[in-house]
Scaffold this active site. Sequence first.
Site, PDB file in Angstrom:
ATOM      1  N   SER A 124       0.789  -1.190  -0.076  1.00  0.00           N
ATOM      2  CA  SER A 124       0.072  -0.034   0.224  1.00  0.00           C
ATOM      3  C   SER A 124       0.781   1.358  -0.010  1.00  0.00           C
ATOM      4  O   SER A 124       1.973   1.335   0.520  1.00  0.00           O
ATOM      5  CB  SER A 124      -0.951  -0.126   1.270  1.00  0.00           C
ATOM      6  OG  SER A 124      -1.285   1.276   1.424  1.00  0.00           O
ATOM      7  N   TYR A 148      -1.530  -0.260  10.687  1.00  0.00           N
ATOM      8  CA  TYR A 148      -1.713  -0.888   9.324  1.00  0.00           C
ATOM      9  C   TYR A 148      -0.565  -0.794   8.402  1.00  0.00           C
ATOM     10  O   TYR A 148       0.002  -1.674   7.997  1.00  0.00           O
ATOM     11  CB  TYR A 148      -3.195  -0.423   8.855  1.00  0.00           C
ATOM     12  CG  TYR A 148      -3.304  -0.611   7.520  1.00  0.00           C
ATOM     13  CD1 TYR A 148      -3.538  -1.972   7.103  1.00  0.00           C
ATOM     14  CD2 TYR A 148      -3.101   0.204   6.468  1.00  0.00           C
ATOM     15  CE1 TYR A 148      -3.788  -2.448   5.572  1.00  0.00           C
ATOM     16  CE2 TYR A 148      -3.335  -0.149   5.283  1.00  0.00           C
ATOM     17  CZ  TYR A 148      -3.592  -1.561   4.723  1.00  0.00           C
ATOM     18  OH  TYR A 148      -3.671  -1.666   3.493  1.00  0.00           O
ATOM     19  N   LYS A 152       2.235  -3.515   6.765  1.00  0.00           N
ATOM     20  CA  LYS A 152       2.715  -3.458   5.238  1.00  0.00           C
ATOM     21  C   LYS A 152       4.237  -3.670   5.274  1.00  0.00           C
ATOM     22  O   LYS A 152       4.741  -3.968   4.372  1.00  0.00           O
ATOM     23  CB  LYS A 152       1.985  -2.553   4.461  1.00  0.00           C
ATOM     24  CG  LYS A 152       0.530  -2.625   4.422  1.00  0.00           C
ATOM     25  CD  LYS A 152       0.067  -4.018   3.628  1.00  0.00           C
ATOM     26  CE  LYS A 152      -1.467  -4.390   3.525  1.00  0.00           C
ATOM     27  NZ  LYS A 152      -1.899  -5.658   3.028  1.00  0.00           N
TER      28      LYS A 152
END
Length: 333
Positions: A124, A148, A152
């Site tokens: 992302s 989050y 990643k």
Amino acid sequence: MNILLTGGTGYIASHTAVVLSSLGYKVFLYDNLSNSKRQVVTQIKKITGSAVTFIKGDIRDSDRIVRLLKRKKIEAVIHFAGLKAVGHSVDRPIDYFDNNVAGTVSLVRAMNLANVKTMVFSSSATVYGNPTYLPLDEIHPKLAVNPYGRTKLHIEELLQDVSDADAEWNISCLRYFNPIGAHESGFIGEEPSDRPNNLMPYLVQVALGDLPYLRVFGGDYPTPDGTGIRDYVHVMDIADGHVAALDFLSKNGGWHALNLGTGSGCSVFELVRIFEETNQCQISAKVVERRPGDVAESYACVEKAYTKLGWRAKRTIPDMCYSAWHFRKNRVV
Ligand code: NAD
Ligand code: UFG
């Protein structure tokens, strides 16, 4: 070629499954259904006319995946499975690290044991954090600002280490910018189970009358109209990017990080206006406080994806707005 899609019934995976299946790949969808529905499998079949195989399971079940990879003679894995709500990740970091990071460790271990060493990973743009310059290229500092985003980043680092340790691994980390829209058939699209966090699904619910108005998070950003700018990219272009990445990995080893975006920014107000024009509807919107953690502006440098993969996003913002609305209207009639 037999491909396993983890998180296979989710939003981006289901669109990728359609493209892969239409190109003759044999597609296996593996998902624990924590954020998607089994009916997606039927919808994919309606579009492609060919069956895809669904297996309910969790990526943390390593033994199960080893058996699956061997039994189905899988040659590559596209790893979409993950939890993705930034706000939840702040409240539940352990769940996010367990599901996303420990889940990927378990998956990679299984792939090693089954000798399946080709992976495309759903990363992302969030790994970059606050842009220090624009457009964001792949060498921009990685300053993820929430749990989050850090999951990643940790997964990307893990995959890089795996590839450094064993030259047989071929890995692409695709850093998506803001995927929106739906398949043109209207049979699959984005269906958040809770109240949406992201702009497009929220906008669609306002258009349907399910939500009273759009809260525009911040009208005083240093952008031309004061609202946040993002690089919205059609989910079907993102799906095509995965095919290009698989093709690239069939000829190139090692670890690669690639941005998938359009290279252009669009503000919240611009997106609302295009949505209204394209779909002939009115959207009520009120400017409210900025959302904590949001950046003013984010868009991709897309040259590496073009040079390495030969991939460029083709679809327009009106295409994205039309397909997102068409999908949701179909769901309510
Ligand atoms: P999604 O929630 O629709 O799809 C993810 C799927 O993974 C869901 O079907 C869920 O049930 C499944 N899943 C979650 N944990 C699992 C586990 N432990 N085992 C098996 N299945 C599991 O999300 P999406 O928008 O399709 O995103 C796919 C991937 O792309 C995610 O990894 C996400 O972080 C990443 N990504 C998404 C966006 C975006 O804006 N949608 C942007 C950048 C990156
Ligand atoms: N926005 C609103 N109102 C809303 C929702 C969003 O004004 O109800 C604004 C945001 O402030 C931002 C823009 O719309 O300016 C886009 O917001 P999204 O929540 O749709 O997307 P983000 O850019 O915040 O984040 C998304 C995904 C992340 C991913 C990131 C980069 O949610 O998981 O894109 O790929 F990491």
